[in-house]
Design a protein around this motif. Sequence first.
Motif, PDB file in Angstrom:
ATOM      1  N   PRO A 117      -8.369 -37.725  -3.762  1.00  0.00           N
ATOM      2  CA  PRO A 117      -7.840 -37.735  -2.392  1.00  0.00           C
ATOM      3  C   PRO A 117      -8.730 -36.998  -1.396  1.00  0.00           C
ATOM      4  CG  PRO A 117      -6.475 -36.388  -3.830  1.00  0.00           C
ATOM      5  CD  PRO A 117      -7.510 -37.011  -4.690  1.00  0.00           C
ATOM      6  N   SER A 118      -9.618 -36.159  -1.910  1.00  0.00           N
ATOM      7  CA  SER A 118     -10.479 -35.384  -1.021  1.00  0.00           C
ATOM      8  C   SER A 118     -11.829 -35.173  -1.700  1.00  0.00           C
ATOM      9  CB  SER A 118      -9.816 -34.034  -0.715  1.00  0.00           C
ATOM     10  OG  SER A 118     -10.617 -33.289   0.153  1.00  0.00           O
ATOM     11  N   ALA A 119     -12.740 -36.137  -1.511  1.00  0.00           N
ATOM     12  CA  ALA A 119     -14.050 -36.073  -2.158  1.00  0.00           C
ATOM     13  C   ALA A 119     -15.150 -35.986  -1.112  1.00  0.00           C
ATOM     14  CB  ALA A 119     -14.267 -37.306  -3.026  1.00  0.00           C
ATOM     15  N   SER A 120     -16.191 -35.220  -1.463  1.00  0.00           N
ATOM     16  CA  SER A 120     -17.366 -35.108  -0.596  1.00  0.00           C
ATOM     17  C   SER A 120     -18.567 -34.823  -1.490  1.00  0.00           C
ATOM     18  CB  SER A 120     -17.175 -33.983   0.415  1.00  0.00           C
ATOM     19  OG  SER A 120     -17.279 -32.730  -0.231  1.00  0.00           O
ATOM     20  N   CYS A 121     -19.727 -34.679  -0.891  1.00  0.00           N
ATOM     21  CA  CYS A 121     -20.921 -34.327  -1.654  1.00  0.00           C
ATOM     22  C   CYS A 121     -20.786 -32.956  -2.314  1.00  0.00           C
ATOM     23  CB  CYS A 121     -22.156 -34.353  -0.755  1.00  0.00           C
ATOM     24  SG  CYS A 121     -22.750 -36.024  -0.426  1.00  0.00           S
ATOM     25  N   ASN A 122     -19.836 -32.173  -1.873  1.00  0.00           N
ATOM     26  CA  ASN A 122     -19.608 -30.857  -2.463  1.00  0.00           C
ATOM     27  C   ASN A 122     -18.650 -30.891  -3.646  1.00  0.00           C
ATOM     28  OD1 ASN A 122     -21.294 -29.324  -0.752  1.00  0.00           O
ATOM     29  ND2 ASN A 122     -19.792 -29.618   0.880  1.00  0.00           N
ATOM     30  N   GLY A 123     -18.012 -32.037  -3.902  1.00  0.00           N
ATOM     31  CA  GLY A 123     -17.154 -32.130  -5.072  1.00  0.00           C
ATOM     32  C   GLY A 123     -15.936 -33.005  -4.880  1.00  0.00           C
ATOM     33  N   LEU A 124     -15.249 -33.209  -6.014  1.00  0.00           N
ATOM     34  CA  LEU A 124     -14.012 -33.991  -6.043  1.00  0.00           C
ATOM     35  C   LEU A 124     -12.849 -33.014  -6.125  1.00  0.00           C
ATOM     36  CD1 LEU A 124     -15.110 -36.516  -8.818  1.00  0.00           C
ATOM     37  CD2 LEU A 124     -15.298 -36.818  -6.354  1.00  0.00           C
ATOM     38  N   THR A 125     -11.773 -33.310  -5.419  1.00  0.00           N
ATOM     39  CA  THR A 125     -10.613 -32.436  -5.440  1.00  0.00           C
ATOM     40  C   THR A 125      -9.395 -33.213  -5.937  1.00  0.00           C
ATOM     41  OG1 THR A 125     -11.528 -31.312  -3.537  1.00  0.00           O
ATOM     42  CG2 THR A 125      -9.250 -30.837  -4.054  1.00  0.00           C
ATOM     43  N   ASN A 126      -8.681 -32.615  -6.895  1.00  0.00           N
ATOM     44  CA  ASN A 126      -7.450 -33.187  -7.449  1.00  0.00           C
ATOM     45  C   ASN A 126      -7.542 -34.685  -7.746  1.00  0.00           C
ATOM     46  OD1 ASN A 126      -6.137 -30.696  -7.336  1.00  0.00           O
ATOM     47  ND2 ASN A 126      -5.620 -31.031  -5.198  1.00  0.00           N
ATOM     48  N   PRO A 127      -8.532 -35.089  -8.536  1.00  0.00           N
ATOM     49  CA  PRO A 127      -8.645 -36.520  -8.825  1.00  0.00           C
ATOM     50  C   PRO A 127      -7.515 -36.999  -9.730  1.00  0.00           C
ATOM     51  CG  PRO A 127     -10.183 -35.290 -10.169  1.00  0.00           C
ATOM     52  CD  PRO A 127      -9.535 -34.301  -9.235  1.00  0.00           C
ATOM     53  N   ARG A 128      -7.128 -38.239  -9.571  1.00  0.00           N
ATOM     54  CA  ARG A 128      -6.173 -38.922 -10.455  1.00  0.00           C
ATOM     55  C   ARG A 128      -6.961 -40.057 -11.078  1.00  0.00           C
ATOM     56  NH1 ARG A 128      -3.841 -34.777  -9.788  1.00  0.00           N
ATOM     57  NH2 ARG A 128      -1.933 -34.461  -8.647  1.00  0.00           N
ATOM     58  N   ILE A 129      -7.456 -39.812 -12.287  1.00  0.00           N
ATOM     59  CA  ILE A 129      -8.377 -40.753 -12.924  1.00  0.00           C
ATOM     60  C   ILE A 129      -7.881 -41.099 -14.316  1.00  0.00           C
ATOM     61  CG2 ILE A 129     -10.743 -41.015 -13.793  1.00  0.00           C
ATOM     62  CD1 ILE A 129     -11.676 -39.316 -11.456  1.00  0.00           C
ATOM     63  N   THR A 130      -8.041 -42.349 -14.693  1.00  0.00           N
ATOM     64  CA  THR A 130      -7.684 -42.825 -16.022  1.00  0.00           C
ATOM     65  C   THR A 130      -8.954 -43.276 -16.737  1.00  0.00           C
ATOM     66  OG1 THR A 130      -5.539 -43.576 -15.209  1.00  0.00           O
ATOM     67  CG2 THR A 130      -6.294 -44.502 -17.298  1.00  0.00           C
ATOM     68  N   GLU A 131      -9.086 -42.876 -17.998  1.00  0.00           N
ATOM     69  CA  GLU A 131     -10.246 -43.282 -18.801  1.00  0.00           C
ATOM     70  C   GLU A 131      -9.780 -44.063 -20.017  1.00  0.00           C
ATOM     71  OE1 GLU A 131     -14.296 -41.544 -20.897  1.00  0.00           O
ATOM     72  OE2 GLU A 131     -12.719 -40.113 -20.377  1.00  0.00           O
ATOM     73  N   THR A 132     -10.444 -45.188 -20.260  1.00  0.00           N
ATOM     74  CA  THR A 132     -10.228 -45.944 -21.482  1.00  0.00           C
ATOM     75  C   THR A 132     -11.482 -45.784 -22.332  1.00  0.00           C
ATOM     76  OG1 THR A 132      -8.834 -47.553 -20.336  1.00  0.00           O
ATOM     77  CG2 THR A 132      -9.726 -48.206 -22.481  1.00  0.00           C
ATOM     78  N   VAL A 133     -11.309 -45.207 -23.532  1.00  0.00           N
ATOM     79  CA  VAL A 133     -12.418 -45.039 -24.464  1.00  0.00           C
ATOM     80  C   VAL A 133     -12.250 -46.087 -25.552  1.00  0.00           C
ATOM     81  CG1 VAL A 133     -13.610 -43.473 -26.039  1.00  0.00           C
ATOM     82  CG2 VAL A 133     -12.480 -42.559 -23.994  1.00  0.00           C
ATOM     83  N   ARG A 134     -13.279 -46.921 -25.711  1.00  0.00           N
ATOM     84  CA  ARG A 134     -13.273 -47.960 -26.748  1.00  0.00           C
ATOM     85  C   ARG A 134     -14.286 -47.586 -27.828  1.00  0.00           C
ATOM     86  NH1 ARG A 134     -12.341 -50.407 -21.965  1.00  0.00           N
ATOM     87  NH2 ARG A 134     -10.560 -51.825 -21.875  1.00  0.00           N
ATOM     88  N   TYR A 135     -13.763 -47.316 -29.026  1.00  0.00           N
ATOM     89  CA  TYR A 135     -14.600 -46.891 -30.146  1.00  0.00           C
ATOM     90  C   TYR A 135     -15.100 -48.118 -30.904  1.00  0.00           C
ATOM     91  CZ  TYR A 135     -12.028 -42.600 -29.152  1.00  0.00           C
ATOM     92  OH  TYR A 135     -11.457 -41.525 -28.529  1.00  0.00           O
ATOM     93  N   ALA A 136     -16.297 -48.002 -31.500  1.00  0.00           N
ATOM     94  CA  ALA A 136     -16.901 -49.115 -32.226  1.00  0.00           C
ATOM     95  C   ALA A 136     -16.099 -49.508 -33.469  1.00  0.00           C
ATOM     96  CB  ALA A 136     -18.339 -48.775 -32.620  1.00  0.00           C
TER      97      ALA A 136
END
Length: 184
Positions: free
Chosen positions: A92-111
């Motif tokens: 919600p508040s990102a700049s070249c100085n950093g990301l603030t309170n991100p809401r991120i989802t990661e999908t990891v796919r293993y071999a």
Amino acid sequence: MIGGRRTAVALSSLVLVGSSWVAAPAGQADEGRHRDRDTGVILCTGPSESAYDPPLTLEARATRVHTEARYTCSVGPGRIVPATGTLDGVSPSASCNGLTNPRITETVRYADGKQSLIVYDTGTTVRTVGVLDVHLSGRVTEGRGKGQSAQRNVLLALPRELPTECLSSGLPGNSGQAQLEVRP
């Protein structure tokens, strides 16, 4: 006759037990026992490439983040598998100085065919001379490691001064080394 019947039953049992040992080659019997146990520590490392929309500037604003990572993961004692990670979300508040309170989802796919869905709900960014450390914390909600906590750190090499893109058109993305740790 009863003694002969007991002997036949005992011999038949030994043949069945012996055939089950022969059916599983050495090492595979133990591997099968541990194949579905995903409650230990998972440690993944590898390169990570991120893209920002809109590009990062000095002005903090809501920014969509998309990241692709290529990991090498330790998923159990002596078990190393390649994996890919895809992260999508919004800071919600990102700049070249950093990301603030991100809401991120990661999908990891293993071999090995398994995957993990990780939801990160907190994040911090620390900038020191030449390095930006982005730290995400969350939990595995599905798949390998379900219910366990997840920590992801990315070290981004930066020039001593802010990139010139931050002052003009914006920084469209960057790359660094990531470490993902999932633990009970």
